[in-house]
Scaffold this motif. Sequence first.
Motif, PDB file in Angstrom:
ATOM      1  N   ASP A  33      -4.808  -2.204   3.588  1.00 41.36           N
ATOM      2  CA  ASP A  33      -5.939  -2.260   2.655  1.00 41.36           C
ATOM      3  C   ASP A  33      -5.477  -2.505   1.222  1.00 41.36           C
ATOM      4  O   ASP A  33      -6.110  -3.249   0.476  1.00 41.36           O
ATOM      5  CB  ASP A  33      -6.762  -0.972   2.719  1.00 41.36           C
ATOM      6  CG  ASP A  33      -7.618  -0.875   3.961  1.00 41.36           C
ATOM      7  OD1 ASP A  33      -7.882  -1.916   4.606  1.00 41.36           O
ATOM      8  OD2 ASP A  33      -8.031   0.257   4.307  1.00 41.36           O
ATOM      9  N   ILE A  34      -4.375  -1.875   0.852  1.00 39.77           N
ATOM     10  CA  ILE A  34      -3.862  -2.067  -0.509  1.00 39.77           C
ATOM     11  C   ILE A  34      -3.451  -3.519  -0.723  1.00 39.77           C
ATOM     12  O   ILE A  34      -3.825  -4.141  -1.716  1.00 39.77           O
ATOM     13  CB  ILE A  34      -2.669  -1.119  -0.787  1.00 39.77           C
ATOM     14  CG1 ILE A  34      -3.156   0.339  -0.834  1.00 39.77           C
ATOM     15  CG2 ILE A  34      -1.969  -1.498  -2.089  1.00 39.77           C
ATOM     16  CD1 ILE A  34      -2.033   1.362  -0.862  1.00 39.77           C
ATOM     17  N   MET A  35      -2.686  -4.065   0.216  1.00 39.63           N
ATOM     18  CA  MET A  35      -2.194  -5.431   0.044  1.00 39.63           C
ATOM     19  C   MET A  35      -3.317  -6.464   0.158  1.00 39.63           C
ATOM     20  O   MET A  35      -3.289  -7.490  -0.513  1.00 39.63           O
ATOM     21  CB  MET A  35      -1.075  -5.739   1.047  1.00 39.63           C
ATOM     22  CG  MET A  35       0.143  -4.822   0.910  1.00 39.63           C
ATOM     23  SD  MET A  35       0.731  -4.542  -0.789  1.00 39.63           S
ATOM     24  CE  MET A  35       1.244  -6.178  -1.258  1.00 39.63           C
ATOM     25  N   LYS A  36      -4.286  -6.184   0.987  1.00 36.55           N
ATOM     26  CA  LYS A  36      -5.427  -7.095   1.160  1.00 36.55           C
ATOM     27  C   LYS A  36      -6.272  -7.161  -0.119  1.00 36.55           C
ATOM     28  O   LYS A  36      -6.902  -8.173  -0.393  1.00 36.55           O
ATOM     29  CB  LYS A  36      -6.278  -6.580   2.321  1.00 36.55           C
ATOM     30  CG  LYS A  36      -7.175  -7.586   2.966  1.00 36.55           C
ATOM     31  CD  LYS A  36      -8.006  -6.971   4.083  1.00 36.55           C
ATOM     32  CE  LYS A  36      -7.154  -6.409   5.187  1.00 36.55           C
ATOM     33  NZ  LYS A  36      -7.929  -5.883   6.318  1.00 36.55           N
ATOM     34  N   ASN A  37      -6.271  -6.067  -0.873  1.00 37.66           N
ATOM     35  CA  ASN A  37      -7.113  -5.956  -2.069  1.00 37.66           C
ATOM     36  C   ASN A  37      -6.262  -5.741  -3.316  1.00 37.66           C
ATOM     37  O   ASN A  37      -6.589  -4.921  -4.174  1.00 37.66           O
ATOM     38  CB  ASN A  37      -8.108  -4.802  -1.884  1.00 37.66           C
ATOM     39  CG  ASN A  37      -9.011  -5.034  -0.696  1.00 37.66           C
ATOM     40  OD1 ASN A  37      -9.803  -5.972  -0.699  1.00 37.66           O
ATOM     41  ND2 ASN A  37      -8.882  -4.208   0.322  1.00 37.66           N
ATOM     42  N   LEU A  38      -5.188  -6.476  -3.407  1.00 37.12           N
ATOM     43  CA  LEU A  38      -4.235  -6.309  -4.510  1.00 37.12           C
ATOM     44  C   LEU A  38      -4.895  -6.466  -5.877  1.00 37.12           C
ATOM     45  O   LEU A  38      -4.501  -5.803  -6.841  1.00 37.12           O
ATOM     46  CB  LEU A  38      -3.093  -7.313  -4.337  1.00 37.12           C
ATOM     47  CG  LEU A  38      -1.820  -7.058  -5.110  1.00 37.12           C
ATOM     48  CD1 LEU A  38      -1.255  -5.679  -4.843  1.00 37.12           C
ATOM     49  CD2 LEU A  38      -0.793  -8.116  -4.759  1.00 37.12           C
ATOM     50  N   ASP A  39      -5.905  -7.304  -5.978  1.00 31.02           N
ATOM     51  CA  ASP A  39      -6.569  -7.510  -7.267  1.00 31.02           C
ATOM     52  C   ASP A  39      -7.288  -6.261  -7.764  1.00 31.02           C
ATOM     53  O   ASP A  39      -7.577  -6.148  -8.955  1.00 31.02           O
ATOM     54  CB  ASP A  39      -7.559  -8.677  -7.191  1.00 31.02           C
ATOM     55  CG  ASP A  39      -6.863 -10.024  -7.104  1.00 31.02           C
ATOM     56  OD1 ASP A  39      -5.653 -10.094  -7.421  1.00 31.02           O
ATOM     57  OD2 ASP A  39      -7.516 -11.004  -6.704  1.00 31.02           O
ATOM     58  N   SER A  40      -7.566  -5.326  -6.852  1.00 28.36           N
ATOM     59  CA  SER A  40      -8.241  -4.093  -7.271  1.00 28.36           C
ATOM     60  C   SER A  40      -7.251  -3.008  -7.711  1.00 28.36           C
ATOM     61  O   SER A  40      -7.662  -1.959  -8.187  1.00 28.36           O
ATOM     62  CB  SER A  40      -9.140  -3.567  -6.151  1.00 28.36           C
ATOM     63  OG  SER A  40      -8.353  -3.116  -5.062  1.00 28.36           O
ATOM     64  N   ALA A  48       4.445  -3.721  -9.402  1.00 27.93           N
ATOM     65  CA  ALA A  48       5.248  -2.799  -8.584  1.00 27.93           C
ATOM     66  C   ALA A  48       4.657  -2.652  -7.192  1.00 27.93           C
ATOM     67  O   ALA A  48       5.391  -2.620  -6.192  1.00 27.93           O
ATOM     68  CB  ALA A  48       5.358  -1.439  -9.260  1.00 27.93           C
ATOM     69  N   VAL A  49       3.339  -2.595  -7.106  1.00 32.18           N
ATOM     70  CA  VAL A  49       2.685  -2.479  -5.802  1.00 32.18           C
ATOM     71  C   VAL A  49       2.835  -3.781  -5.020  1.00 32.18           C
ATOM     72  O   VAL A  49       3.129  -3.759  -3.823  1.00 32.18           O
ATOM     73  CB  VAL A  49       1.197  -2.071  -5.955  1.00 32.18           C
ATOM     74  CG1 VAL A  49       0.454  -2.169  -4.631  1.00 32.18           C
ATOM     75  CG2 VAL A  49       1.100  -0.656  -6.534  1.00 32.18           C
ATOM     76  N   ARG A  50       2.681  -4.901  -5.698  1.00 34.67           N
ATOM     77  CA  ARG A  50       2.829  -6.192  -5.020  1.00 34.67           C
ATOM     78  C   ARG A  50       4.234  -6.333  -4.440  1.00 34.67           C
ATOM     79  O   ARG A  50       4.409  -6.713  -3.283  1.00 34.67           O
ATOM     80  CB  ARG A  50       2.560  -7.332  -5.990  1.00 34.67           C
ATOM     81  CG  ARG A  50       2.715  -8.715  -5.381  1.00 34.67           C
ATOM     82  CD  ARG A  50       2.416  -9.793  -6.397  1.00 34.67           C
ATOM     83  NE  ARG A  50       2.549 -11.116  -5.792  1.00 34.67           N
ATOM     84  CZ  ARG A  50       2.076 -12.216  -6.339  1.00 34.67           C
ATOM     85  NH1 ARG A  50       1.434 -12.181  -7.486  1.00 34.67           N
ATOM     86  NH2 ARG A  50       2.242 -13.367  -5.731  1.00 34.67           N
ATOM     87  N   ASN A  51       5.253  -6.027  -5.237  1.00 36.58           N
ATOM     88  CA  ASN A  51       6.633  -6.186  -4.788  1.00 36.58           C
ATOM     89  C   ASN A  51       7.018  -5.148  -3.734  1.00 36.58           C
ATOM     90  O   ASN A  51       7.543  -5.504  -2.680  1.00 36.58           O
ATOM     91  CB  ASN A  51       7.583  -6.106  -5.978  1.00 36.58           C
ATOM     92  CG  ASN A  51       7.435  -7.287  -6.918  1.00 36.58           C
ATOM     93  OD1 ASN A  51       6.961  -8.351  -6.540  1.00 36.58           O
ATOM     94  ND2 ASN A  51       7.826  -7.090  -8.160  1.00 36.58           N
ATOM     95  N   ASN A  52       6.790  -3.880  -4.020  1.00 36.25           N
ATOM     96  CA  ASN A  52       7.223  -2.822  -3.107  1.00 36.25           C
ATOM     97  C   ASN A  52       6.274  -2.636  -1.934  1.00 36.25           C
ATOM     98  O   ASN A  52       6.717  -2.416  -0.804  1.00 36.25           O
ATOM     99  CB  ASN A  52       7.420  -1.523  -3.886  1.00 36.25           C
ATOM    100  CG  ASN A  52       8.569  -1.650  -4.850  1.00 36.25           C
ATOM    101  OD1 ASN A  52       9.709  -1.749  -4.446  1.00 36.25           O
ATOM    102  ND2 ASN A  52       8.261  -1.688  -6.142  1.00 36.25           N
ATOM    103  N   GLY A  53       4.985  -2.747  -2.188  1.00 38.64           N
ATOM    104  CA  GLY A  53       4.020  -2.682  -1.082  1.00 38.64           C
ATOM    105  C   GLY A  53       4.187  -3.875  -0.160  1.00 38.64           C
ATOM    106  O   GLY A  53       4.132  -3.749   1.068  1.00 38.64           O
ATOM    107  N   GLY A  54       4.426  -5.044  -0.750  1.00 36.72           N
ATOM    108  CA  GLY A  54       4.679  -6.231   0.062  1.00 36.72           C
ATOM    109  C   GLY A  54       5.947  -6.084   0.879  1.00 36.72           C
ATOM    110  O   GLY A  54       6.000  -6.445   2.056  1.00 36.72           O
TER     111      GLY A  54
END
Length: 180
Positions: A33-40, A48-54
């Motif tokens: 859900d986090i990666m699907k809605n990265l813009d939120s 940091a979320v894009r790189n590490n969550g990805g």
Amino acid sequence: MEIHHDKHHGAYVTNLNKALEGHPDLQSKSIDDIMKNLDSVPENIRTAVRNNGGGHWNHSLFWLLMKKGGGGEPKGDLAAAINSSFGSFAGFKEKFKAAGLGRFGSGWAWLLVKDGKLAIDSTANQDTQYIAGGKAVIGIDVWEHAYYLKYQNVRGDYIDAWWNVVNWDKAAELYSAAKK
């Protein structure tokens, strides 16, 4: 692979958790859900979320797509779709390898379902299937950390060897789910 899993993937999880500290709304969501809605995701932690969550999302899938005694060729609907989309399994492997070799620097090569059809794509760094605009069927990590200890700088040999461990049952399951 132990270093890859424990150190690299582990660091992505640790750093994602640090980035999400103080954001209980995000901490309660799945990584998907986090990666699907990265813009939120708030802008101050989005990178940091894009790189590490990805990194976490991609690697979690990567481990599922390999198994001892794997390899061979896909069967059933996935095999038929690969043959239809790429002419043959050999043609698919050639195009997939080209995507992995063509990724300058670090990233991933993907077999995706896009607009109801199979497509091969590549993403930079730890960008996920969502950045590529599809649903992953298979993905291979082409960062040097994935192969350097065994294959040094010969990414192509790593990709060739990876076909010997592909979990085609999991790929078929992902393909089936992606078509819905």
